[in-house]
Write an enzyme that holds these catalytic residues in place. Structure first.
Site, PDB file in Angstrom:
ATOM      1  N   THR A  90       1.529  -0.084  -7.388  1.00  0.00           N
ATOM      2  CA  THR A  90       0.897  -0.093  -8.700  1.00  0.00           C
ATOM      3  C   THR A  90       1.259   1.185  -9.456  1.00  0.00           C
ATOM      4  O   THR A  90       1.496   1.170 -10.658  1.00  0.00           O
ATOM      5  CB  THR A  90      -0.631  -0.188  -8.528  1.00  0.00           C
ATOM      6  N   LYS A 144       0.798  -1.238   0.000  1.00  0.00           N
ATOM      7  CA  LYS A 144       0.000   0.000   0.000  1.00  0.00           C
ATOM      8  C   LYS A 144       0.830   1.287   0.000  1.00  0.00           C
ATOM      9  O   LYS A 144       0.362   2.348   0.421  1.00  0.00           O
ATOM     10  CB  LYS A 144      -1.008   0.037   1.169  1.00  0.00           C
ATOM     11  N   GLU A 192      -6.376   9.840 -11.038  1.00  0.00           N
ATOM     12  CA  GLU A 192      -7.654   9.857 -11.746  1.00  0.00           C
ATOM     13  C   GLU A 192      -7.616   8.940 -12.968  1.00  0.00           C
ATOM     14  O   GLU A 192      -8.551   8.188 -13.203  1.00  0.00           O
ATOM     15  CB  GLU A 192      -8.012  11.299 -12.157  1.00  0.00           C
ATOM     16  N   HIS A 252       7.279  -7.356  -2.124  1.00  0.00           N
ATOM     17  CA  HIS A 252       7.020  -6.633  -0.873  1.00  0.00           C
ATOM     18  C   HIS A 252       7.927  -7.165   0.238  1.00  0.00           C
ATOM     19  O   HIS A 252       7.728  -6.830   1.416  1.00  0.00           O
ATOM     20  CB  HIS A 252       5.575  -6.862  -0.412  1.00  0.00           C
ATOM     21  N   SER A 254      -4.432   2.903   4.396  1.00  0.00           N
ATOM     22  CA  SER A 254      -4.667   2.255   3.104  1.00  0.00           C
ATOM     23  C   SER A 254      -4.715   0.730   3.271  1.00  0.00           C
ATOM     24  O   SER A 254      -5.571   0.056   2.685  1.00  0.00           O
ATOM     25  CB  SER A 254      -3.550   2.657   2.133  1.00  0.00           C
TER      26      SER A 254
HETATM   27  P1  A3P Z   1      -5.096   4.724  -0.830  1.00  0.00           P
HETATM   28  O1  A3P Z   1      -5.712   3.477  -0.250  1.00  0.00           O
HETATM   29  O2  A3P Z   1      -4.596   5.656   0.240  1.00  0.00           O
HETATM   30  O3  A3P Z   1      -5.983   5.409  -1.805  1.00  0.00           O
HETATM   31  P2  A3P Z   1      -0.290  -0.380  -3.672  1.00  0.00           P
HETATM   32  O4  A3P Z   1      -0.334  -0.242  -5.161  1.00  0.00           O
HETATM   33  O5  A3P Z   1       1.083  -0.464  -3.121  1.00  0.00           O
HETATM   34  O6  A3P Z   1      -1.208  -1.447  -3.204  1.00  0.00           O
HETATM   35  O7  A3P Z   1      -0.820   1.014  -3.072  1.00  0.00           O
HETATM   36  C1  A3P Z   1      -2.162   1.381  -3.164  1.00  0.00           C
HETATM   37  C2  A3P Z   1      -2.304   2.822  -2.753  1.00  0.00           C
HETATM   38  O8  A3P Z   1      -1.717   3.661  -3.766  1.00  0.00           O
HETATM   39  C3  A3P Z   1      -3.759   3.248  -2.637  1.00  0.00           C
HETATM   40  O9  A3P Z   1      -3.781   4.272  -1.642  1.00  0.00           O
HETATM   41  C4  A3P Z   1      -3.993   3.785  -4.034  1.00  0.00           C
HETATM   42  O10 A3P Z   1      -5.118   4.629  -4.144  1.00  0.00           O
HETATM   43  C5  A3P Z   1      -2.708   4.548  -4.262  1.00  0.00           C
HETATM   44  N1  A3P Z   1      -2.451   4.838  -5.675  1.00  0.00           N
HETATM   45  C6  A3P Z   1      -2.537   4.011  -6.726  1.00  0.00           C
HETATM   46  N2  A3P Z   1      -2.280   4.658  -7.867  1.00  0.00           N
HETATM   47  C7  A3P Z   1      -2.018   5.936  -7.535  1.00  0.00           C
HETATM   48  C8  A3P Z   1      -1.688   7.115  -8.287  1.00  0.00           C
HETATM   49  N3  A3P Z   1      -1.580   7.090  -9.617  1.00  0.00           N
HETATM   50  N4  A3P Z   1      -1.492   8.255  -7.604  1.00  0.00           N
HETATM   51  C9  A3P Z   1      -1.602   8.293  -6.259  1.00  0.00           C
HETATM   52  N5  A3P Z   1      -1.913   7.226  -5.494  1.00  0.00           N
HETATM   53  C10 A3P Z   1      -2.120   6.057  -6.130  1.00  0.00           C
END
Ligand code: A3P
Length: 295
Positions: free
Chosen positions: A52, A48, A230, A108, A138
Site C-alpha cells: 500500500t 505485508k 502517520e 503478490h 505483520s
Molecule cells: P505492520 O503490520 O508491520 O504495521 P501491505 O500494504 O503490503 O499489506 O503491508 C502492510 C504493512 O505496511 C503494515 O505493516 C503497514 O503498517 C505498513 N505500512 C503501510 N503504510 C506504511 C507507511 N506509509 N510507512 C511504513 N509502513 C507502512
C-alpha cells in the site's frame, strides 16, 4: 496440520503447491491469459511488505504530487490487483482490461505464477521486499483481522505455517529469492521496506527516476510527508477504513498497524529466533540478498 478453517470467503485452494484464495484459483485461466502492455507498471510484493505504501508513492509521483488527484479513489481501486477475484464483483483482470493506459497494476504472485505476458511485454516492475521476521509478524496480525483468511491460531502455530510456506501466496523465502534472482533480466526496480523507512526521499527519488519522471525537490518533500505512516494511517483512501468489518475487522488489528522495522523482537522468543535464523540460512543459501533487521 494445515491452516484451514471455514471463513467468510470461499476459503483457500492451491496452484502448484502455492495456497491462494479459492476464488483466485477458480479464475486462474483468466489470470494466466492476461495481456500485459509495454507501458504497464507492475507493483510486486510478498503480502505485508509495504504494498500500500509503494502504491501511494507511485500514485503521488504519477500525479506530480497532487494530493487531490490521489484522493480520486481508494488505493485498492486505483491499481487493479491482477489475481484478485471475488464474484460477482469484477475481477482484477476485468478492472485492468477496462483501465486506460498507462496502467499501474498490483500483484503478490511469485515469479513462477505470474501471467507469462508480463515477461514478454517489456513492462516495468517495482518489487518491494521486507525482512522476513517483520513480514511474518505483520502477516500474523493481518490473518487475525482478515475475515477472508483462516484463523492463524496461536503465534507458535502460525510460526510453523509461515516457515513452511503454508500461508497465502506461499513461501516468503521462495518469493523473495525468485524475484531477486531475475532482477537484472527485466526492468525491475528492487526496493527494500527498511531502506524506505530509513531514507524515504532517497528511495522515492529512485522510484521517480525509474518511472521516467522529473519532479521538483519541493514536490518530492511533499510526497515524503504525504506517504509517511502517520499520514497514511489517517487517510481514509489508504487505511482501509471503508472496508466492512465483515471483511477486515480493524477492532482486532489495524491495517496500518505499526509501520516499523524490528517489531519482530516483540514477538519472537529467543528459541524461535535462533531456529528462524537457521532456517533462513538454509532456505536463502547461495543468494546475495541482504536484509536490515533493525534501524
Ligand atoms: P505492520 O503490520 O508491520 O504495521 P501491505 O500494504 O503490503 O499489506 O503491508 C502492510 C504493512 O505496511 C503494515 O505493516 C503497514 O503498517 C505498513 N505500512 C503501510 N503504510 C506504511 C507507511 N506509509 N510507512 C511504513 N509502513 C507502512
Amino acid at each position: 496440520p494445515e491452516l484451514r478453517k471455514q471463513t467468510k470467503g470461499k476459503g483457500i485452494a492451491e496452484i502448484a503447491g502455492i495456497p491462494l484464495m479459492a476464488d483466485t484459483v477458480d479464475n486462474w485461466s483468466q489470470i494466466q491469459t492476461f495481456k500485459a502492455k509495454p507501458d504497464d507498471l507492475l507493483i510486486c510484493t510478498y503480502p505485508k511488505s509495504g504494498t500500500t505504501w509503494i502504491q501511494e508513492i507511485v500514485d503521488m509521483i504519477e500525479q506530480n504530487g497532487d494530493v487531490e488527484k490521489c484522493q480520486r479513489a481508494l488505493i485498492q481501486h486505483r491499481h487493479p490487483f491482477i489475481e484478485w477475484a471475488r464474484p460477482p464483483q469484477p475481477s482484477g483482470v476485468d478492472k485492468a482490461n477496462e483501465m486506460p493506459a498507462p496502467r499501474t497494476l498490483k500483484t503478490h504472485l511469485p515469479t513462477q505464477l505470474l501471467p507469462p505476458s508480463f515477461w514478454t511485454s517489456n513492462c516495468k516492475f517495482i518489487y518491494v521486499a521486507r525482512n522476513a521476521k517483520d513480514c511474518m509478524v505483520s502477516y500474523y496480525h493481518f490473518y487475525r483481522m482478515s475475515q477472508l483468511l483462516p484463523d492463524p491460531r496461536t503465534w507458535d502455530e502460525y510460526f510453523e505455517f509461515f516457515i513452511n510456506g503454508k500461508v497465502n501466496w506461499g513461501s516468503w523465502f521462495d518469493h523473495v529469492r525468485g524475484w531477486w534472482e531475475i532482477r537484472d533480466r527485466h526492468q525491475i526496480l528492487f526496493l527494500f521496506y527498511e531502506d524506505m523507512k530509513r531514507d524515504p526521499k532517497h528511495e522515492i527519488r529512485k522510484v521517480m527516476q525509474f518511472m521516467g519522471k522529473n519532479l521538483d525537490e519541493t514536490v518530492l518533500d511533499k510526497i515524503v510527508q504525504e506517504t509517511s505512516f502517520e499520514k497514511m494511517k489517517e487517510n481514509p483512501m489508504t487505511n482501509r477504513s471503508t472496508v466492512p468489518k465483515s471483511i477486515l475487522d480493524q477492532s482486532i488489528s489495524s491495517f496500518m498497524r505499526k509501520g516499523t522495522v524490528g517489531d519482530w523482537k516483540n514477538h519472537f522468543t529467543v528459541a524461535q529466533n535462533e531456529r528462524f535464523d537457521e532456517i533462513y540460512r538454509q532456505k536463502m543459501k547461495g543468494t546475495s540478498i541482504n536484509f536490515c533487521m533493525e534501524l
